[in-house]
Design an enzyme around this catalytic site. Structure first.
Site, PDB file in Angstrom:
ATOM      1  N   ILE A 158      18.198  63.365  62.153  1.00  0.00           N
ATOM      2  CA  ILE A 158      17.176  64.122  61.308  1.00  0.00           C
ATOM      3  C   ILE A 158      16.902  65.529  62.080  1.00  0.00           C
ATOM      4  O   ILE A 158      17.067  66.583  61.484  1.00  0.00           O
ATOM      5  CB  ILE A 158      15.986  63.385  61.170  1.00  0.00           C
ATOM      6  CG1 ILE A 158      16.077  62.265  60.457  1.00  0.00           C
ATOM      7  CG2 ILE A 158      14.819  64.478  60.251  1.00  0.00           C
ATOM      8  CD1 ILE A 158      14.857  61.183  60.199  1.00  0.00           C
ATOM      9  N   ARG A 239       6.350  60.245  62.944  1.00  0.00           N
ATOM     10  CA  ARG A 239       5.430  59.187  62.861  1.00  0.00           C
ATOM     11  C   ARG A 239       4.191  59.833  63.342  1.00  0.00           C
ATOM     12  O   ARG A 239       4.109  60.485  64.300  1.00  0.00           O
ATOM     13  CB  ARG A 239       5.895  58.085  63.597  1.00  0.00           C
ATOM     14  CG  ARG A 239       6.859  57.057  63.272  1.00  0.00           C
ATOM     15  CD  ARG A 239       6.445  56.086  62.013  1.00  0.00           C
ATOM     16  NE  ARG A 239       7.259  55.299  61.821  1.00  0.00           N
ATOM     17  CZ  ARG A 239       8.131  55.634  60.555  1.00  0.00           C
ATOM     18  NH1 ARG A 239       8.120  56.731  59.981  1.00  0.00           N
ATOM     19  NH2 ARG A 239       8.920  54.627  60.380  1.00  0.00           N
ATOM     20  N   GLU A 268      -2.678  56.153  59.487  1.00  0.00           N
ATOM     21  CA  GLU A 268      -2.462  56.207  58.201  1.00  0.00           C
ATOM     22  C   GLU A 268      -2.658  54.746  57.602  1.00  0.00           C
ATOM     23  O   GLU A 268      -2.414  53.826  58.430  1.00  0.00           O
ATOM     24  CB  GLU A 268      -1.166  56.841  57.911  1.00  0.00           C
ATOM     25  CG  GLU A 268       0.007  55.978  58.272  1.00  0.00           C
ATOM     26  CD  GLU A 268       1.228  56.537  57.855  1.00  0.00           C
ATOM     27  OE1 GLU A 268       1.722  58.063  58.438  1.00  0.00           O
ATOM     28  OE2 GLU A 268       2.235  56.048  57.101  1.00  0.00           O
ATOM     29  N   HIS A 286       3.230  60.524  53.439  1.00  0.00           N
ATOM     30  CA  HIS A 286       4.517  59.658  53.922  1.00  0.00           C
ATOM     31  C   HIS A 286       5.459  59.635  52.808  1.00  0.00           C
ATOM     32  O   HIS A 286       6.007  58.466  52.651  1.00  0.00           O
ATOM     33  CB  HIS A 286       4.005  58.383  54.715  1.00  0.00           C
ATOM     34  CG  HIS A 286       5.142  57.830  55.562  1.00  0.00           C
ATOM     35  ND1 HIS A 286       4.559  57.108  56.526  1.00  0.00           N
ATOM     36  CD2 HIS A 286       6.239  58.022  55.842  1.00  0.00           C
ATOM     37  CE1 HIS A 286       5.463  56.724  57.453  1.00  0.00           C
ATOM     38  NE2 HIS A 286       6.918  57.465  56.877  1.00  0.00           N
ATOM     39  N   ALA A 288       8.455  61.599  52.821  1.00  0.00           N
ATOM     40  CA  ALA A 288       9.534  62.452  53.326  1.00  0.00           C
ATOM     41  C   ALA A 288      11.023  61.717  52.721  1.00  0.00           C
ATOM     42  O   ALA A 288      11.849  62.434  52.476  1.00  0.00           O
ATOM     43  CB  ALA A 288       9.526  62.692  54.831  1.00  0.00           C
TER      44      ALA A 288
HETATM   45  C1  GLV Z   1      10.236  56.176  56.978  1.00  0.00           C
HETATM   46  O1  GLV Z   1       9.225  56.496  57.409  1.00  0.00           O
HETATM   47  C2  GLV Z   1      11.356  55.445  57.766  1.00  0.00           C
HETATM   48  O2  GLV Z   1      11.081  55.082  58.979  1.00  0.00           O
HETATM   49  O3  GLV Z   1      12.233  54.904  57.111  1.00  0.00           O
HETATM   50  C1  GLV Z   2      17.170  59.290  61.667  1.00  0.00           C
HETATM   51  O1  GLV Z   2      18.019  58.624  60.932  1.00  0.00           O
HETATM   52  C2  GLV Z   2      17.303  59.519  63.140  1.00  0.00           C
HETATM   53  O2  GLV Z   2      17.589  58.993  64.128  1.00  0.00           O
HETATM   54  O3  GLV Z   2      16.999  60.715  63.268  1.00  0.00           O
END
Ligand code: GLV
Ligand code: GLV
Length: 325
Positions: A158, A239, A268, A286, A288
Site C-alpha cells: 500500500i 490501524r 474503534e 474504516h 478504505a
Molecule cells: C482492512 O482494514 C484490512 O485489513 O483488510
Molecule cells: C497490503 O496489501 C500491504 O501489505 O501493504
C-alpha cells in the site's frame, strides 16, 4: 463427498455468498451486527472452517473449544484480531487477503489527504448550510498537495501504491520501514529511505501504512507529533493503535499539526474524546477498502484460502505457514 461445514461471521457481497453456498455447507450470521464472543464460539463449534472479520477476536479461548476447526480465513489484510501464536500452537492456519485491496486502500488514503488539505468536508458543509453567497478571496483556504513531501511510514504494497500516486503529483517521497521494497521499485518511484524522525521532520504529509503489532503500538505518539512540521498532516488508513489518539487530539486542538485524515481509530468504533469537535480532521468509518469490486475480491480470496485448507492444500495466503510442516 459431503461439503465442509463453514461458519461465516457476517454477510459479504452477493457473489461471495453465492460461491460460499456452492462450495460449502454454510452457516452465516445474516444479522447486521458483530457477534459477541460467546455467540461466535457457539456458532463455530462443530465447523471445519471459519470465515471471520477484523471485528471478530479470535484468541486461544475461541480456538480451544473447536475440535474440528481446520482453518481461520480472515476477511482482511490485517490480522491483529487473531492470536496467531495460539493458532500456530494448535496447528490452525490463519489466512488473510493481501494484494487485492492495495490500490483501493491507497485511493482512499489519497482521498483523505486531498480532503483534509483542501477542506472538502468543511466546504461541503458550508455549501449545504446555504452559506455560499459569493466568491471570496479568502474562503476555505487549504494547502497544496502537488509538489510537497510525502512521508510513508511503511513501504509495503500500500505504501508503494501511494508512492506511485505521488509521482503524478510531483511529490518528493520519503519512507521509513524495517523492510525495503525491491530496488527497481525504489528506483522507479524515487523513494528515499530515511529514519522515522527525519521523515516526521521533513514531510508535509505523513501517511501510515504499517501493520499493527505490539512493536508498532503508538508509533506516532506525542513525541513524534512534536517532530512534525506545524503545517503537516497525518493520514491513517492502516490501524488505529499505531497512533496515540489522545495525543493526536491534543496536537490537532493546539494546532501543533495542521490536520489529520483518519479511517481507523485506537479503540474503534469509539473515537477519542474531542475528536469529533475538531474541524481540522476528516473522519471515515474504516472504509478504505470499501469498494464493491475490492470487497468482492477480498471475499473470493478469503473463500479460496478457506477451501484450499479444507481440501488438504496450502492456502494462497497463510500468515503462519509453519503450520503446514
Ligand atoms: C482492512 O482494514 C484490512 O485489513 O483488510
Ligand atoms: C497490503 O496489501 C500491504 O501489505 O501493504
Amino acid at each position: 463427498m459431503a461439503k465442509p461445514r463453514v461458519f461465516l461471521s457476517r454477510e459479504l457481497p452477493p457473489d461471495v455468498m453465492r460461491v460460499l453456498r456452492e462450495r460449502c455447507d454454510l452457516t452465516a450470521n445474516l444479522e447486521d451486527r458483530v457477534l459477541s464472543k460467546a455467540e461466535l464460539i457457539a456458532a463455530t463449534t462443530g465447523m471445519d472452517g471459519l470465515l471471520c472479520l477484523l471485528t471478530d477476536t479470535i484468541d486461544a479461548e475461541v480456538l480451544d473449544i473447536q475440535p474440528r476447526l481446520k482453518v481461520v480465513s480472515n476477511y482482511a489484510v490485517g490480522f491483529n484480531n487473531v492470536d496467531v501464536a495460539a493458532a500456530t500452537a494448535r496447528g490452525i492456519p490463519i489466512c488473510n487477503t493481501p494484494g487485492v485491496l492495495t490500490e483501493t486502500t491507497a485511493d482512499f488514503a489519497w482521498t483523505l489527504m486531498m480532503a483534509i488539505a483542501r477542506r472538502v468536508v468543511e466546504a461541503d458543509r458550508y455549501t449545504r448550510e446555504g452559506r455560499f453567497t459569493q466568491w471570496e478571496p479568502m474562503l476555505l483556504l487549504g494547502t497544496d498537495v502537488y509538489g510537497k513531501t510525502l512521508g510513508l511510514v511503511g513501504a509495503g504494497r500500500i505504501g508503494q501504491a501511494m508512492a506511485r500516486r505521488a509521482r503524478g503529483f510531483s511529490m518528493r517521497v520519503l519512507y521509513s520501514d524495517i523492510y525495503d521494497p525491491p530496488a527497481d521499485i525504489v528506483d522507479e518511484l524515487q523513494m528515499e529511505k530515511v529514519s522515522l524522525e527525519d521523515l516526521l521532520r521533513q514531510s508535509d504529509y505523513v501517511s501510515l501504512h504499517a501493520p499493527f503489532t505490539e512493536e508498532t503500538r503508538h508509533l506516532i505518539g506525542a513525541p513524534q507529533l512534536a517532530m512534525m512540521k506545524p503545517g503537516a498532516y497525518l493520514i491513517n488508513s492502516a490501524r488505529g493503535p499505531l497512533v496515540d489518539e489522545a495525543a493526536l487530539v491534543e496536537a490537532l486542538k493546539n494546532k501543533r499539526i495542521a490536520g489529520a485524515g483518519l479511517d481507523v481509530y485506537e479503540h474503534e468504533p469509539k473515537l477519542a474524546p474531542g475528536l469529533i469537535d475538531l474541524n481540522n480532521a476528516v473522519l471515515a468509518p474504516h472504509t478504505a477498502s470499501a469498494s464493491l469490486e475490492t470487497r468482492t475480491k477480498m471475499g473470493m480470496l478469503a473463500v479460496d484460502n478457506l477451501m484450499a485448507v479444507l481440501e488438504g492444500k496450502r492456502a494462497p495466503h497463510t500468515v503462519n505457514p509453519e503450520v503446514y510442516g
